[in-house]
Scaffold this active site. Structure first.
Site, PDB file in Angstrom:
ATOM      1  N   ARG A  54       0.868  -1.168   0.000  1.00 21.16           N
ATOM      2  CA  ARG A  54       0.000   0.000   0.000  1.00 21.16           C
ATOM      3  C   ARG A  54       0.910   1.226   0.000  1.00 21.16           C
ATOM      4  O   ARG A  54       2.119   1.100   0.079  1.00 21.16           O
ATOM      5  CB  ARG A  54      -0.965  -0.019   1.198  1.00 21.16           C
ATOM      6  CG  ARG A  54      -0.370  -0.617   2.397  1.00 21.16           C
ATOM      7  CD  ARG A  54      -0.387   0.127   3.686  1.00 21.16           C
ATOM      8  NE  ARG A  54      -0.383   1.544   3.641  1.00 21.16           N
ATOM      9  CZ  ARG A  54       0.709   2.288   3.791  1.00 21.16           C
ATOM     10  NH1 ARG A  54       1.920   1.754   3.938  1.00 21.16           N
ATOM     11  NH2 ARG A  54       0.638   3.604   3.775  1.00 21.16           N
ATOM     12  N   GLY A  55       0.276   2.399  -0.052  1.00 23.61           N
ATOM     13  CA  GLY A  55       1.072   3.614  -0.215  1.00 23.61           C
ATOM     14  C   GLY A  55       1.187   3.883  -1.712  1.00 23.61           C
ATOM     15  O   GLY A  55       1.524   2.966  -2.491  1.00 23.61           O
ATOM     16  N   ALA A  56       0.878   5.114  -2.121  1.00 22.30           N
ATOM     17  CA  ALA A  56       0.747   5.404  -3.552  1.00 22.30           C
ATOM     18  C   ALA A  56       1.971   5.000  -4.386  1.00 22.30           C
ATOM     19  O   ALA A  56       1.824   4.304  -5.397  1.00 22.30           O
ATOM     20  CB  ALA A  56       0.403   6.883  -3.737  1.00 22.30           C
ATOM     21  N   ARG A  91      -7.150  -0.238  -7.088  1.00 23.32           N
ATOM     22  CA  ARG A  91      -7.438   0.844  -6.126  1.00 23.32           C
ATOM     23  C   ARG A  91      -7.624   2.143  -6.919  1.00 23.32           C
ATOM     24  O   ARG A  91      -6.804   2.457  -7.785  1.00 23.32           O
ATOM     25  CB  ARG A  91      -6.310   0.985  -5.090  1.00 23.32           C
ATOM     26  CG  ARG A  91      -6.207  -0.241  -4.171  1.00 23.32           C
ATOM     27  CD  ARG A  91      -5.375   0.035  -2.941  1.00 23.32           C
ATOM     28  NE  ARG A  91      -6.073   0.865  -1.975  1.00 23.32           N
ATOM     29  CZ  ARG A  91      -5.481   1.384  -0.892  1.00 23.32           C
ATOM     30  NH1 ARG A  91      -4.194   1.198  -0.668  1.00 23.32           N
ATOM     31  NH2 ARG A  91      -6.175   2.113  -0.038  1.00 23.32           N
ATOM     32  N   GLN A 201      -2.623   2.287   9.924  1.00 21.15           N
ATOM     33  CA  GLN A 201      -1.279   2.384   9.336  1.00 21.15           C
ATOM     34  C   GLN A 201      -0.331   3.154  10.249  1.00 21.15           C
ATOM     35  O   GLN A 201       0.881   2.969  10.184  1.00 21.15           O
ATOM     36  CB  GLN A 201      -1.347   3.078   7.975  1.00 21.15           C
ATOM     37  CG  GLN A 201      -2.023   2.273   6.872  1.00 21.15           C
ATOM     38  CD  GLN A 201      -3.496   2.591   6.748  1.00 21.15           C
ATOM     39  OE1 GLN A 201      -4.146   2.942   7.732  1.00 21.15           O
ATOM     40  NE2 GLN A 201      -4.048   2.469   5.562  1.00 21.15           N
ATOM     41  N   ASP A 242      -2.031  10.692  -2.001  1.00 18.67           N
ATOM     42  CA  ASP A 242      -2.303   9.743  -3.088  1.00 18.67           C
ATOM     43  C   ASP A 242      -2.595  10.433  -4.405  1.00 18.67           C
ATOM     44  O   ASP A 242      -2.530   9.811  -5.465  1.00 18.67           O
ATOM     45  CB  ASP A 242      -3.490   8.846  -2.718  1.00 18.67           C
ATOM     46  CG  ASP A 242      -3.047   7.786  -1.744  1.00 18.67           C
ATOM     47  OD1 ASP A 242      -2.794   8.130  -0.578  1.00 18.67           O
ATOM     48  OD2 ASP A 242      -2.927   6.619  -2.148  1.00 18.67           O
ATOM     49  N   ASN A 252      -5.586  12.459   0.634  1.00 15.93           N
ATOM     50  CA  ASN A 252      -4.749  11.580   1.478  1.00 15.93           C
ATOM     51  C   ASN A 252      -5.669  10.804   2.417  1.00 15.93           C
ATOM     52  O   ASN A 252      -6.896  11.002   2.423  1.00 15.93           O
ATOM     53  CB  ASN A 252      -3.708  12.396   2.252  1.00 15.93           C
ATOM     54  CG  ASN A 252      -2.653  11.500   2.892  1.00 15.93           C
ATOM     55  OD1 ASN A 252      -2.120  10.604   2.246  1.00 15.93           O
ATOM     56  ND2 ASN A 252      -2.372  11.701   4.170  1.00 15.93           N
TER      57      ASN A 252
END
Ligand code: MRU
Length: 367
Positions: A54-56, A91, A201, A242, A252
């Site tokens: 995860r995380g852009a 996503r 997170q 993001d 975000n």
């Protein structure tokens, strides 16, 4: 960055077979370090949608390797035309996913099928290496901000939301890169870590990362940030993002907007760290145009942790019949953002400032 002294990236090619993809399963952190092996684009799609990664920026890098795995199995035009939308659908909010897939598509379309597998692995590796260099540059620009705030004997308290650390990128992170650099430079920095419900997170990833690197930090519940700001316990906020519109609106993790409001009310600078691959040059109005991912209500109605006997456990925390809503991101308007920390420097969150910082990219899109 290091885990117990061993340097890691968050994604790499398996050393024994030189083609399968290794990731750190983030759904198991901080309790276990599990390193699954991905061998098909379907496994990559699952890893992204179920948030093993995860995380852009990391989503984009992982999708690039998903294309490489697909091209290894079948380099035809049809296979390329199938895998790109399949991965893009995993996503919706992080623009880096589409950015990486478009880059893969353009690169591979220029090669005959026989060359596509090698070209895809090379392009995915380039995306990863560039991400590391970009985040290092973001870190250096952000370090100057922290240094300017640090006075003799004064600890710099930074609040962050969600996880925009090395585990959310290929290495270094975006929001956490300046913090790691400040800590390594001997600046007394302390991080207030929002827990970041519903997927946590903050307390499961950011606190883990910071702890492994020895950065002083304190986990707080999501609603405590305003309280700490009112008491002068926050010198600045730094978050990741993001998607940023060409006018500087910022999507975000859900809850970011409330932190920006509290920061404005208390005169606390609110910075957003991003690689330029997170800018969506095609849109201006974030609230009207950025798709906000809706995730399963079960992420809100349950919580997972480790029981005192050591077993992993998921428990329900909401009455059985109460419905739950789970928007995964929110939009912070540009007017609440003090500055954007990019790989080229820090600029205002505005259309003219972004276009001046990235004239090549802004023009490219307009054409
Ligand atoms: O749902 P997630 O965990 O993928 O959301 C991540 C964030 O909101 C991060 O702040 C953002 O992707 C920036 S990561 C460098």
């Amino acid at each position: 960055m290091k885990i117990d002294g061993t340097p890691y990236r968050s994604i790499w090619i398996d050393e024994s077979d030189r083609w399968s993809v290794r990731i750190i399963d983030q759904t198991r952190l901080p309790w276990a370090i599990e390193i699954p092996r991905l061998t098909t684009p379907e496994q990559v799609a699952h890893a992204i949608s179920a948030m093993l990664v995860r995380g852009a920026p990391l989503i984009g890098a992982t999708a690039a390797y998903g294309v490489a795995l697909a091209m290894r199995a079948d380099p035809s035009d049809e296979a390329l035309a199938t895998v790109i939308p399949m991965l893009a659908a995993t996503r919706p909010t992080a623009i880096n996913l589409r950015w990486a897939l478009l880059r893969m598509q353009r690169t591979l379309a220029a090669h005959p099928p026989a060359e596509r597998a090698d070209a895809a692995y090379a392009e995915a590796a380039a995306i990863c290496d560039e991400d590391v260099a970009t985040n290092r540059a973001i870190g250096e620009h952000g370090l100057a901000l922290i240094r300017a705030r640090a006075q003799a004997g004064h600890r710099v308290n930074i609040l962050t939301h969600c996880n925009a650390g090395w585990i959310a990128t290929v290495d270094w992170g975006t929001a956490l890169a300046p913090i790691y650099m400040a800590h390594d430079a001997g600046i007394d920095v302390h991080v207030l870590v929002d827990e970041t419900r519903p997927r946590n997170q903050g307390f499961s990833l950011t606190a883990w990362e910071l702890g492994k690197h020895g950065v002083p930090h304190t986990v707080i519940v999501d609603n405590a940030g305003g309280h700490f700001m009112q008491r002068g316990a926050v010198d600045m906020v730094i978050v990741g993002t993001d998607r940023v519109t060409r006018a500087g609106d910022v999507a975000n993790k859900i809850g970011t907007y409330l932190k920006a409001l509290a920061a404005r009310d208390n005169g606390v600078p609110f910075y957003v760290a991003l690689p330029s691959s997170t800018i969506d040059w095609t849109i201006t109005d974030g609230l009207g145009s950025i798709p906000i991912e809706e995730r399963a209500p079960a992420e809100v109605t349950t919580i997972t942790g480790r029981a005192l006997d050591g077993a992993m456990m998921t428990v329900r925390i909401v009455p059985k019949d109460s419905p739950a809503a789970n928007p995964a991101f929110d939009v912070t308007p540009a007017r609440l953002v003090s500055g954007l920390i990019t790989e080229r420097g820090i600029c205002a969150a505005s259309a003219p400032a972004l276009a001046a910082m990235f004239p090549d990219q802004a023009l490219q899109t307009a054409a």
